[in-house]
Enzyme design. Structure first.
Site, PDB file in Angstrom:
ATOM      1  N   LYS A  94       0.838  -1.210   0.000  1.00 18.95           N
ATOM      2  CA  LYS A  94       0.000   0.000   0.000  1.00 18.95           C
ATOM      3  C   LYS A  94       0.871   1.257   0.000  1.00 18.95           C
ATOM      4  O   LYS A  94       0.664   2.175  -0.793  1.00 18.95           O
ATOM      5  CB  LYS A  94      -0.882  -0.026   1.254  1.00 18.95           C
ATOM      6  CG  LYS A  94      -1.961   1.024   1.289  1.00 18.95           C
ATOM      7  CD  LYS A  94      -2.713   1.004   2.636  1.00 18.95           C
ATOM      8  CE  LYS A  94      -3.391  -0.342   2.904  1.00 18.95           C
ATOM      9  NZ  LYS A  94      -4.234  -0.275   4.134  1.00 18.95           N
ATOM     10  N   LYS A 106       1.997  -4.117  10.903  1.00 18.14           N
ATOM     11  CA  LYS A 106       0.644  -4.151  11.478  1.00 18.14           C
ATOM     12  C   LYS A 106       0.727  -4.770  12.850  1.00 18.14           C
ATOM     13  O   LYS A 106       1.579  -5.632  13.112  1.00 18.14           O
ATOM     14  CB  LYS A 106      -0.294  -4.968  10.588  1.00 18.14           C
ATOM     15  CG  LYS A 106      -1.762  -4.884  10.965  1.00 18.14           C
ATOM     16  CD  LYS A 106      -2.399  -3.549  10.615  1.00 18.14           C
ATOM     17  CE  LYS A 106      -3.103  -3.586   9.335  1.00 18.14           C
ATOM     18  NZ  LYS A 106      -3.595  -2.368   8.768  1.00 18.14           N
ATOM     19  N   THR A 190      -9.272   8.017   5.409  1.00 14.37           N
ATOM     20  CA  THR A 190      -9.420   6.753   4.675  1.00 14.37           C
ATOM     21  C   THR A 190     -10.693   6.808   3.826  1.00 14.37           C
ATOM     22  O   THR A 190     -10.676   6.521   2.624  1.00 14.37           O
ATOM     23  CB  THR A 190      -9.422   5.540   5.627  1.00 14.37           C
ATOM     24  OG1 THR A 190      -8.294   5.644   6.487  1.00 14.37           O
ATOM     25  CG2 THR A 190      -9.352   4.234   4.856  1.00 14.37           C
TER      26      THR A 190
HETATM   27  N1  GLU Z   1      -4.769   1.097   9.546  1.00 14.63           N
HETATM   28  C1  GLU Z   1      -4.745   1.871   8.350  1.00 14.63           C
HETATM   29  C2  GLU Z   1      -4.463   0.992   7.142  1.00 14.63           C
HETATM   30  O1  GLU Z   1      -4.719  -0.197   7.140  1.00 14.63           O
HETATM   31  C3  GLU Z   1      -3.836   3.076   8.464  1.00 14.63           C
HETATM   32  C4  GLU Z   1      -2.404   2.783   8.747  1.00 14.63           C
HETATM   33  C5  GLU Z   1      -1.565   4.026   9.065  1.00 14.63           C
HETATM   34  O2  GLU Z   1      -2.096   5.129   9.017  1.00 14.63           O
HETATM   35  O3  GLU Z   1      -0.388   3.833   9.355  1.00 14.63           O
HETATM   36  O4  GLU Z   1      -4.045   1.458   6.127  1.00 14.63           O
END
Ligand code: GLU
Length: 438
Positions: A94, A106, A190
């Site tokens: 991503k 994560k 998001t």
């Molecule tokens: N948890 C979000 C994702 O899956 C954001 C991760 C972030 O901002 O570091 O993209």
């Protein structure tokens, strides 16, 4: 046998295919097939009852080839080591597809936050950081919110890190409250990014947003902002659903009234002028866009066969199973893959981290403008790949992402392969040209 509902196996398969399609050396797969670090911790919490209870937590850090690792922390009963492993790899791809200077990570805690008091939740959040702070930091690994975690939890985590380290490091974590150095626009980011990517897809497919309809599965941070912003863009949102029930009105839901209802009752069920709808019916509604904004593995093979939408916008991470994916491809459904579609969150996390390092903050308008530019640029890069190479949008996103990570790994001398394939490369954030009029 690989279990194809296991995110770790799914992403390994996606990586394997991208390496083959790009004709990269097997070394790239060998290097990236697993997270470089997975830490499991046990977090003891003194519960309100006086009893001591230990919770299991994880942090997976996939690769730091491009930059420090980055990714959220989720609180959910179904968290497993393989889930965070897989999700950390999705974060690598991503951030790479967006051209952000990060690798992927994560974290997760196996718990049901709905069963915890505020005091227990705070103790658990702080305990997680005490166990993991040694492998985290603004230039090492930067956490953020994910499923069931919020700015309030980020605030506690930041404070714990600062106390243990005896310093003040706002860039340690993103998605924190504004008063602690959070970024304007991060909470909605998001969902906002999801809507920017849907509008881009509609534009490419010749769909007029004002004539279009949508259904959203999941009504947490991502689903609720997506529904709100789709409505604001003129799209008729006919159905939404959270864990406890749904709200459906074929004429279009009154989104402002729905949001008031949710603020009052904490759920979408029973919203004014709506009837209930189950998940399967929602995902197979006759609408232009379906947005899975909940958990993994929702669009299965059986559902994919019955999808009637033209566009699936993956606001959640990993909402489509590989079999489902195959059917969607065959049926020519336009999928905006998760690593592109929901990247608005981590993109504004990056803006937050940049603002923290400068100690100088931008307005919400400026953040939203920069977010739009990033989303449109990345969408455009992936779309060009999709058109020029005749591959499915998900495949196209992986080609762009894996190519970029391979270039970084090669530049560091970690691998000997020469990733020279003809790939339209998205500009990195710090060199992104002002190609998008804002
Ligand atoms: N948890 C979000 C994702 O899956 C954001 C991760 C972030 O901002 O570091 O993209």
């Amino acid at each position: 046998m690989a279990d194809m509902t296991n995110p770790y196996h799914i992403v390994q398969d996606q990586l394997r295919r991208a390496v083959a399609n790009l004709k990269l050396d097997q070394e790239v797969y060998e290097l990236l097939k697993s997270p470089m670090r997975l830490v499991e911790v046990s977090i003891p919490v003194r519960m309100d009852s006086g009893a001591l209870r230990s919770f299991t937590g994880f942090r997976a850090q996939h690769t730091d080839a491009i930059g420090p690792t980055k990714g959220g922390i989720r609180f959910h009963p179904s968290v497993t080591a393989d889930e965070v492993r897989g999700l950390s790899m999705w974060m690598t791809f991503k951030t790479a597809v967006m051209g952000l200077p990060y690798g992927g990570a994560k974290g997760g805690i196996v718990c049901d936050p709905a069963e915890l008091s505020d005091a227990e939740l705070e103790a658990l959040s702080r305990g997680y950081i005490r166990r993991l702070e040694a492998v985290m930091g603004p230039e090492l690994d930067i956490p953020a919110p994910d499923v069931n975690t919020s700015p309030r939890i980020m605030g506690w985590m930041l404070d714990e890190y600062d106390r243990v380290r005896g310093q003040n490091s706002p860039g340690f974590i993103t998605g924190k409250p504004l008063v602690l150095g959070g970024s304007a626009g991060r909470e909605a980011a998001t969902g906002r990014g999801v809507v920017f990517s849907i509008l881009e897809a509609m534009h490419r497919l010749g769909i007029d947003p004002h004539q279009a309809s949508a259904a959203v599965q999941g009504f947490g941070n991502v689903g609720s902002h997506t529904a709100r912003l789709l409505h604001a863009a003129g799209v008729r949102v006919v159905a939404v659903r959270d864990v406890n029930g749904g709200a459906f009105n074929p004429e279009g839901l009154d989104i402002p009234a729905l949001l008031e209802h949710v603020a009052r009752t904490r759920g979408v069920k029973g919203a004014p002028g709506s009837e209930d709808i189950d998940s399967e019916s929602l995902l197979t509604l006759d609408v232009d866009v379906v947005v899975p904004a909940a958990l993994e593995n929702q669009v299965t093979e059986a559902i994919a066969r019955r999808v009637r939408a033209r566009i699936i916008a993956e606001a959640a991470n990993g909402p489509t199973t590989p079999e489902g994916d195959h059917i969607l491809d065959e049926r020519n459904v336009f999928v905006i893959p998760d690593i592109l579609c929901n990247a608005g969150g981590v993109t504004v996390s990056y803006f937050e981290w940049v603002q923290n390092s400068m100690g100088y903050y931008w307005s919400e308008n400026e953040v939203n403008r920069k977010l739009r530019r990033s989303m449109v640029n990345a969408f455009d890069t992936v779309y060009r790949m999709h058109e020029e190479h005749g591959v499915f949008m998900r495949e196209a996103a992986y080609l762009v992402a894996v190519h970029r990570v391979a270039l970084a790994a090669e530049a560091r001398g970690w691998i000997h392969s020469h990733p020279e394939a003809e790939v339209p490369s998205a500009p990195m954030q710090h060199m992104a040209p002002e190609t998008v009029k804002t």
